[in-house]
Scaffold this active site. Structure first.
Site, PDB file in Angstrom:
ATOM      1  N   LYS A   1      91.682 -21.786   0.806  1.00 18.39           N
ATOM      2  CA  LYS A   1      91.444 -21.254  -0.573  1.00 18.39           C
ATOM      3  C   LYS A   1      91.585 -22.417  -1.230  1.00 18.39           C
ATOM      4  O   LYS A   1      92.606 -22.954  -1.459  1.00 18.39           O
ATOM      5  CB  LYS A   1      92.298 -20.013  -0.768  1.00 18.39           C
ATOM      6  CG  LYS A   1      91.852 -19.478  -2.197  1.00 18.39           C
ATOM      7  CD  LYS A   1      92.461 -18.122  -2.500  1.00 18.39           C
ATOM      8  CE  LYS A   1      92.019 -17.422  -3.892  1.00 18.39           C
ATOM      9  NZ  LYS A   1      92.788 -16.327  -4.149  1.00 18.39           N
TER      10      LYS A   1
ATOM     11  N   SER B   1      89.963 -11.921  -5.166  1.00 17.81           N
ATOM     12  CA  SER B   1      89.455 -13.234  -5.422  1.00 17.81           C
ATOM     13  C   SER B   1      89.365 -14.151  -4.365  1.00 17.81           C
ATOM     14  O   SER B   1      88.563 -14.827  -4.417  1.00 17.81           O
ATOM     15  CB  SER B   1      90.306 -13.982  -6.557  1.00 17.81           C
ATOM     16  OG  SER B   1      91.600 -14.253  -5.888  1.00 17.81           O
TER      17      SER B   1
ATOM     18  N   SER C   1      93.858  -9.589  -4.182  1.00 20.08           N
ATOM     19  CA  SER C   1      93.021 -10.468  -3.921  1.00 20.08           C
ATOM     20  C   SER C   1      92.900 -10.999  -2.470  1.00 20.08           C
ATOM     21  O   SER C   1      92.081 -11.869  -2.065  1.00 20.08           O
ATOM     22  CB  SER C   1      93.089 -12.000  -4.703  1.00 20.08           C
ATOM     23  OG  SER C   1      92.776 -11.431  -6.112  1.00 20.08           O
TER      24      SER C   1
END
Lengths: 491, 95
Positions: free
Chosen positions: A78, A158, A182
């Site tokens: 990420k 997210s 998330s």
């Protein structure tokens, strides 16, 4: 069988037996990224050459007999984890030019274990969002489709790029971060397993901060065992994070195989919310039945302050964000927009660099921390946060783990739920309480919606008892036999 | 409690975010929607409850007050939008 059908555990075994090479595996995944990323936008930055170099090193390590379960396994990281020498944006324009001089502890541990980094996965800007549409680098498309429809769906957020990358087989696994859901909500939206471990289990060092009292790294993968393998490498004490837990990391993979016989599973009454869809309700009932059939005892419990989780979160997280994001001022790193004077430069830099959702949250946070409003908003929210933790502590006096749905719906369409910010926030209604309490929680795919989209169930555990979370999640996974695949994927 | 447009301007100023006049009305509506949503927290009895500031179930650690890092000026300055020697450069602050 295609290379893309291998799980991390399966590929690890094949690599160890030299049936495949790490270079072969990484080249295949590089190809999948090149083919699918232009459409899905799961990665902000791809690093195919670096990946191949790491794969070569992995092959050498395997040949020398020094390999571990992640050696040669291609992953998406990420883009909230700082990676030394590789641009790290947090999906914000304000960090567009930022190349970290250091490596986050978690990504560093994965690299030390021999994992290969395919690239930096897209996300909501500064991890603020539940759909990945707030990214400064474009939305991510969910590789899943509703039956008979080609409408673009969101992957959740997210960690939406991480989710889309793993689901579409553009990575074998991924790192995510979870502040209010998330990891778990995008895992649910894309048919993956994903765990937010206990706050403190993974070091936050080098993870770009959103809300420091909530942020926690965790893995996303195609099944529970792969998550266990990834978390094993990611977790552990780190002197560079003052909230890192000085605890031994248990054997998560072994825990996943323990079974649930004799375990007590709590079903919280307050998660049966008004307007819960029949589909989600039925999935939850199915999960309860599966666990009972495998020998668990089902116990009704109460978490009375559940409904206050979201409003507490939307005070606490923006408050911490407004403070954390004060550092983006155009002086030491990141983008700068020149102004008439220093203050004007700050204001223009931040106006141009932050997107609308980030600005909203910074402003809400600024307001609830400002003189005259601190007690009414922030202090009150912190007190109710204490009550939410007390709810969990009391419940865990009676049960070993808690089962709930992960999200109130399946993946929704790009452009839906945009009426006002609060509609979007409701996505996190089931995931936020565990974040506020700091307890571990995992989403595991449990079934498909009427439209053919994946739905997840959430397993919540006691502080530092990820082992029970893995055991219960694996039991659900075994019973569900979830084998559906997204429409868009590498084959 | 509802934010006026002046309050929104003040918050933007505190947050050091330049906001155009056209954005104020939109932000006012959005921020008020969020504040309206969190209003329900007022119905909770918090009498005698100690606030919980963090997720960590532990006391803060202390360490020896010694230098553990340093001599990496180039690394620190590598991302600077503007620099002058070993300093970050900013627009003139004092005449």
């Amino acid at each position: 069988m295609s290379l893309f059908d291998l799980t991390i555990a399966g590929a690890g075994a094949a690599l160890a037996k030299r049936e495949i090479s790490a270079v072969e595996l990484t080249a295949a995944y590089n190809g999948a990224v090149a083919a699918l990323n232009p459409r899905l936008n799961a990665y902000i930055t791809t690093t195919p050459e670096l990946a191949l170099a790491q794969a070569k090193a992995a092959d050498a390590r395997i040949a020398a007999g020094e390999a571990g379960p992640l050696t040669g396994i291609p992953l998406a990281i990420k883009d909230l984890f700082c990676t030394a020498g590789v641009r790290t944006t947090a999906a914000s324009k304000i960090l567009e030019p930022f190349v970290p001089p250091y490596e986050s502890t978690v990504s560093g541990k994965l690299l030390e274990a021999g994992a290969v980094m395919l690239g930096k996965a897209n996300l909501d800007e500064f991890a603020m969002g539940s759909s990945n549409i707030t990214s400064g680098y474009g939305a991510v498309e969910n590789p899943w489709k509703r039956e008979g429809s080609d409408a673009k769906l969101v992957p959740g957020g997210s960690s939406g790029g991480s989710a889309a990358a793993v689901a579409a087989r553009m990575a074998m696994g991924a790192t995510g971060t979870d502040t209010g859901g998330s990891i778990r909500q995008p895992a649910s939206f894309t048919g993956l397993a994903g765990i937010k471990p206990t706050y403190g289990r993974c070091s936050r060092f080098g993870i770009i901060a959103f809300a420091s009292s909530l942020d926690q790294a965790g893995p996303m993968a195609r099944n529970v065992e792969d998550c266990a393998i990834l978390l094993q490498a990611m977790a552990g004490f780190d002197t560079k994070d003052s909230t890192s837990a000085e605890r031994v990391v248990p054997d998560f993979r072994a825990a996943a195989g323990k079974g649930v016989k004799g375990m007590r599973i709590g079903i919280p009454a307050e998660y049966r919310m008004d307007g819960m869809s029949a589909e989600i309700s039925a999935l939850w009932e199915q999960g309860i039945t599966w666990l009972r059939e495998q020998g668990a005892e089902i116990v009704d419990i109460s978490l009375p302050h559940t409904k206050y989780g979201l409003p507490v979160y939307y005070i606490v997280a923006p408050a911490e964000a407004s403070s954390n994001l004060a550092r983006y001022d155009g002086v030491r790193f990141g983008a700068r927009v020149d102004g008439e004077d220093l203050i004007d430069m700050y204001e223009r830099t931040r106006a141009a660099g932050f997107g609308p959702e980030v600005k909203r949250r910074i402003m809400i946070g600024t307001y609830v921390l400002s003189a005259g409003y601190y007690d009414a908003y922030y202090l009150r929210a912190q007190k109710i946060r204490a009550l939410i933790l007390r709810d969990f502590t009391q419940a865990f006096g009676k049960v070993d783990a808690i089962l709930t749905p992960t999200a109130p719906s399946a993946a929704f369409g790009l452009g839906e739920k945009m009426d006002d910010p609060v509609t979007m926030y409701l996505n996190d209604v089931f995931t936020v309480p565990a974040s506020l309490a700091g307890v571990p929680a995992m989403s595991v795919p449990a079934g498909l919606s009427a439209e053919g989209l994946p739905l997840g169930l959430q397993v919540i555990g006691k502080h530092f008892d990820e082992e029970s979370v893995f055991a219960v999640s694996a039991a659900i996974e075994r019973a569900a036999g979830f084998s559906a695949l997204p429409a868009l994927r590498a084959k | 409690m509802s934010l006026t447009s002046e309050a929104v301007r003040r918050i933007a100023k505190l947050a050091r975010i330049r906001v155009d006049d056209a954005e104020i009305a939109v932000l006012q509506t959005e921020l008020n929607a969020i504040l309206g949503y969190v209003e329900q927290l007022n119905e909770v009895d918090v009498e005698g409850v100690e606030p919980l500031s963090g997720g960590a179930q532990m006391a803060m650690r202390l360490r020896e007050d010694v230098v553990t890092d340093g001599e990496i000026a180039e690394q620190i300055l590598a991302n600077a939008p503007d620099r002058s020697g070993n300093f970050f450069a900013v627009p003139k602050v004092v005449e």
